[in-house]
Design a protein around this motif. Structure first.
Motif, PDB file in Angstrom:
ATOM      1  N   LYS A 183      -9.336   4.822 -14.686  1.00 14.77           N
ATOM      2  CA  LYS A 183      -8.511   4.877 -13.472  1.00 14.77           C
ATOM      3  C   LYS A 183      -7.065   5.096 -13.916  1.00 14.77           C
ATOM      4  O   LYS A 183      -6.333   4.131 -14.118  1.00 14.77           O
ATOM      5  CB  LYS A 183      -8.626   3.575 -12.683  1.00 14.77           C
ATOM      6  N   PRO A 184      -6.632   6.326 -14.076  1.00 18.40           N
ATOM      7  CA  PRO A 184      -5.317   6.621 -14.667  1.00 18.40           C
ATOM      8  C   PRO A 184      -4.139   6.000 -13.916  1.00 18.40           C
ATOM      9  O   PRO A 184      -4.180   5.804 -12.697  1.00 18.40           O
ATOM     10  CB  PRO A 184      -5.234   8.145 -14.600  1.00 18.40           C
ATOM     11  N   PHE A 185      -3.112   5.702 -14.678  1.00 16.75           N
ATOM     12  CA  PHE A 185      -1.798   5.280 -14.189  1.00 16.75           C
ATOM     13  C   PHE A 185      -0.842   5.386 -15.351  1.00 16.75           C
ATOM     14  O   PHE A 185      -1.250   5.387 -16.506  1.00 16.75           O
ATOM     15  CB  PHE A 185      -1.816   3.858 -13.600  1.00 16.75           C
ATOM     16  N   GLU A 186       0.434   5.502 -15.041  1.00 14.27           N
ATOM     17  CA  GLU A 186       1.471   5.569 -16.076  1.00 14.27           C
ATOM     18  C   GLU A 186       2.063   4.186 -16.284  1.00 14.27           C
ATOM     19  O   GLU A 186       2.329   3.470 -15.310  1.00 14.27           O
ATOM     20  CB  GLU A 186       2.588   6.532 -15.672  1.00 14.27           C
ATOM     21  N   PHE A 222       0.867  -1.174   0.000  1.00 17.82           N
ATOM     22  CA  PHE A 222       0.000   0.000   0.000  1.00 17.82           C
ATOM     23  C   PHE A 222       0.904   1.225   0.000  1.00 17.82           C
ATOM     24  O   PHE A 222       1.370   1.676   1.047  1.00 17.82           O
ATOM     25  CB  PHE A 222      -0.927  -0.002   1.217  1.00 17.82           C
ATOM     26  N   ILE A 223       1.175   1.724  -1.203  1.00 19.63           N
ATOM     27  CA  ILE A 223       2.051   2.888  -1.355  1.00 19.63           C
ATOM     28  C   ILE A 223       1.362   3.848  -2.320  1.00 19.63           C
ATOM     29  O   ILE A 223       1.485   3.715  -3.537  1.00 19.63           O
ATOM     30  CB  ILE A 223       3.441   2.479  -1.893  1.00 19.63           C
ATOM     31  N   PRO A 224       0.577   4.783  -1.796  1.00 15.19           N
ATOM     32  CA  PRO A 224      -0.101   5.732  -2.683  1.00 15.19           C
ATOM     33  C   PRO A 224       0.905   6.463  -3.580  1.00 15.19           C
ATOM     34  O   PRO A 224       1.945   6.930  -3.117  1.00 15.19           O
ATOM     35  CB  PRO A 224      -0.777   6.700  -1.721  1.00 15.19           C
ATOM     36  N   GLY A 225       0.594   6.511  -4.883  1.00 14.91           N
ATOM     37  CA  GLY A 225       1.491   7.143  -5.843  1.00 14.91           C
ATOM     38  C   GLY A 225       2.739   6.335  -6.128  1.00 14.91           C
ATOM     39  O   GLY A 225       3.672   6.828  -6.760  1.00 14.91           O
ATOM     40  N   GLY A 226       2.753   5.076  -5.699  1.00 11.09           N
ATOM     41  CA  GLY A 226       3.939   4.232  -5.829  1.00 11.09           C
ATOM     42  C   GLY A 226       4.173   3.741  -7.249  1.00 11.09           C
ATOM     43  O   GLY A 226       3.319   3.844  -8.135  1.00 11.09           O
ATOM     44  N   THR A 227       5.369   3.206  -7.419  1.00 14.51           N
ATOM     45  CA  THR A 227       5.771   2.589  -8.682  1.00 14.51           C
ATOM     46  C   THR A 227       5.973   1.108  -8.408  1.00 14.51           C
ATOM     47  O   THR A 227       6.648   0.740  -7.442  1.00 14.51           O
ATOM     48  CB  THR A 227       7.060   3.241  -9.218  1.00 14.51           C
ATOM     49  N   GLY A 231      -1.676   9.697  -4.064  1.00  8.72           N
ATOM     50  CA  GLY A 231      -2.818   9.380  -3.211  1.00  8.72           C
ATOM     51  C   GLY A 231      -3.547   8.102  -3.582  1.00  8.72           C
ATOM     52  O   GLY A 231      -4.505   7.730  -2.912  1.00  8.72           O
ATOM     53  N   ASP A 232      -3.122   7.425  -4.628  1.00  2.00           N
ATOM     54  CA  ASP A 232      -3.816   6.223  -5.110  1.00  2.00           C
ATOM     55  C   ASP A 232      -2.870   5.028  -4.998  1.00  2.00           C
ATOM     56  O   ASP A 232      -1.759   5.059  -5.528  1.00  2.00           O
ATOM     57  CB  ASP A 232      -4.241   6.436  -6.562  1.00  2.00           C
ATOM     58  N   ALA A 233      -3.318   3.974  -4.318  1.00  4.58           N
ATOM     59  CA  ALA A 233      -2.517   2.760  -4.163  1.00  4.58           C
ATOM     60  C   ALA A 233      -3.225   1.529  -4.721  1.00  4.58           C
ATOM     61  O   ALA A 233      -2.788   0.407  -4.504  1.00  4.58           O
ATOM     62  CB  ALA A 233      -2.188   2.538  -2.686  1.00  4.58           C
ATOM     63  N   ASP A 234      -4.326   1.729  -5.448  1.00  3.59           N
ATOM     64  CA  ASP A 234      -5.182   0.622  -5.864  1.00  3.59           C
ATOM     65  C   ASP A 234      -4.821   0.078  -7.244  1.00  3.59           C
ATOM     66  O   ASP A 234      -5.481   0.382  -8.235  1.00  3.59           O
ATOM     67  CB  ASP A 234      -6.643   1.054  -5.832  1.00  3.59           C
ATOM     68  N   PHE A 235      -3.791  -0.736  -7.296  1.00  2.00           N
ATOM     69  CA  PHE A 235      -3.459  -1.384  -8.566  1.00  2.00           C
ATOM     70  C   PHE A 235      -4.285  -2.648  -8.777  1.00  2.00           C
ATOM     71  O   PHE A 235      -4.522  -3.061  -9.904  1.00  2.00           O
ATOM     72  CB  PHE A 235      -1.962  -1.702  -8.677  1.00  2.00           C
ATOM     73  N   SER A 236      -4.773  -3.258  -7.693  1.00  2.00           N
ATOM     74  CA  SER A 236      -5.523  -4.509  -7.813  1.00  2.00           C
ATOM     75  C   SER A 236      -6.803  -4.348  -8.626  1.00  2.00           C
ATOM     76  O   SER A 236      -7.115  -5.190  -9.478  1.00  2.00           O
ATOM     77  CB  SER A 236      -5.849  -5.079  -6.442  1.00  2.00           C
ATOM     78  N   SER A 237      -7.558  -3.286  -8.396  1.00  2.00           N
ATOM     79  CA  SER A 237      -8.801  -3.112  -9.160  1.00  2.00           C
ATOM     80  C   SER A 237      -8.500  -2.824 -10.626  1.00  2.00           C
ATOM     81  O   SER A 237      -9.275  -3.207 -11.508  1.00  2.00           O
ATOM     82  CB  SER A 237      -9.678  -2.014  -8.559  1.00  2.00           C
TER      83      SER A 237
END
Length: 175
Positions: free
Chosen positions: A46-49, A8-13, A69-75
């Protein structure tokens, strides 16, 4: 029922490996344009790079950076896999459990993620991603695999087109 602890790392890579259930199938490269559309649709909602990606016949590796602020890669993965599965012709063999749950037999249920720790970790994983088609014997040189962000990195001047060829392999730290 197992409970998986996800980072759980909001804004993580994050580095991911996502695999087909039946490793002998070539669905991802056979339907790479469809897979690309699924990514586009999910990224729109649900944006991501996507920092780096390689699509192989039966699995893919990629690095994503999530918005602050977003850590939701699972969804996001759930949506990509569901979108792809719903657009592929059915007929794959299904276990009784998958039949009972109304699931398709395309993807492994889980995926593997790794939180990128620093720039060196990021660089190592990008190299791993781009070199993967050579590692698996699909091509002799990285530049020859069409389903990779390597070509985008070359266009942007991040990599040389001859990176990963036979003469540069011994200098790489890919483990």
């Amino acid at each position: 029922m197992p409970r998986y602890v996800r980072a759980f790392i909001p804004g993580g890579t994050f580095f991911f490996t996502v695999t087909l259930l039946e490793r002998r199938r070539n669905l991802l490269t056979e339907h790479v344009d469809l897979l690309r559309r699924c990514f586009v649709d999910v990224r729109r909602a649900k944006p991501f790079e996507i920092d780096a990606i390689v699509v192989l016949p039966d699995h893919l590796h990629c690095i994503w950076t999530l918005p602050p602020g977003d850590a939701d890669f699972s969804s996001r993965w759930r949506a990509i896999k569901a979108s792809f599965s719903s657009r592929i012709e059915s007929g794959e063999p299904l276990s009784a459990r998958r039949q009972k749950k109304g699931e398709r037999g395309i993807w492994q249920r889980r995926f593997w993620e790794h939180a990128i720790r620093d720039e060196a970790d990021f660089d190592r994983h990008v190299d791993y991603i781009h070199f993967n088609p050579v590692k698996h014997g699909y091509v002799a040189n990285v530049v020859d695999w069409p389903h990779s962000s390597f070509h985008r990195h070359v266009r942007r001047g991040v990599c040389s087109p001859d990176w990963g060829d036979a003469t540069s392999i011994e200098n790489m730290d890919l483990d």
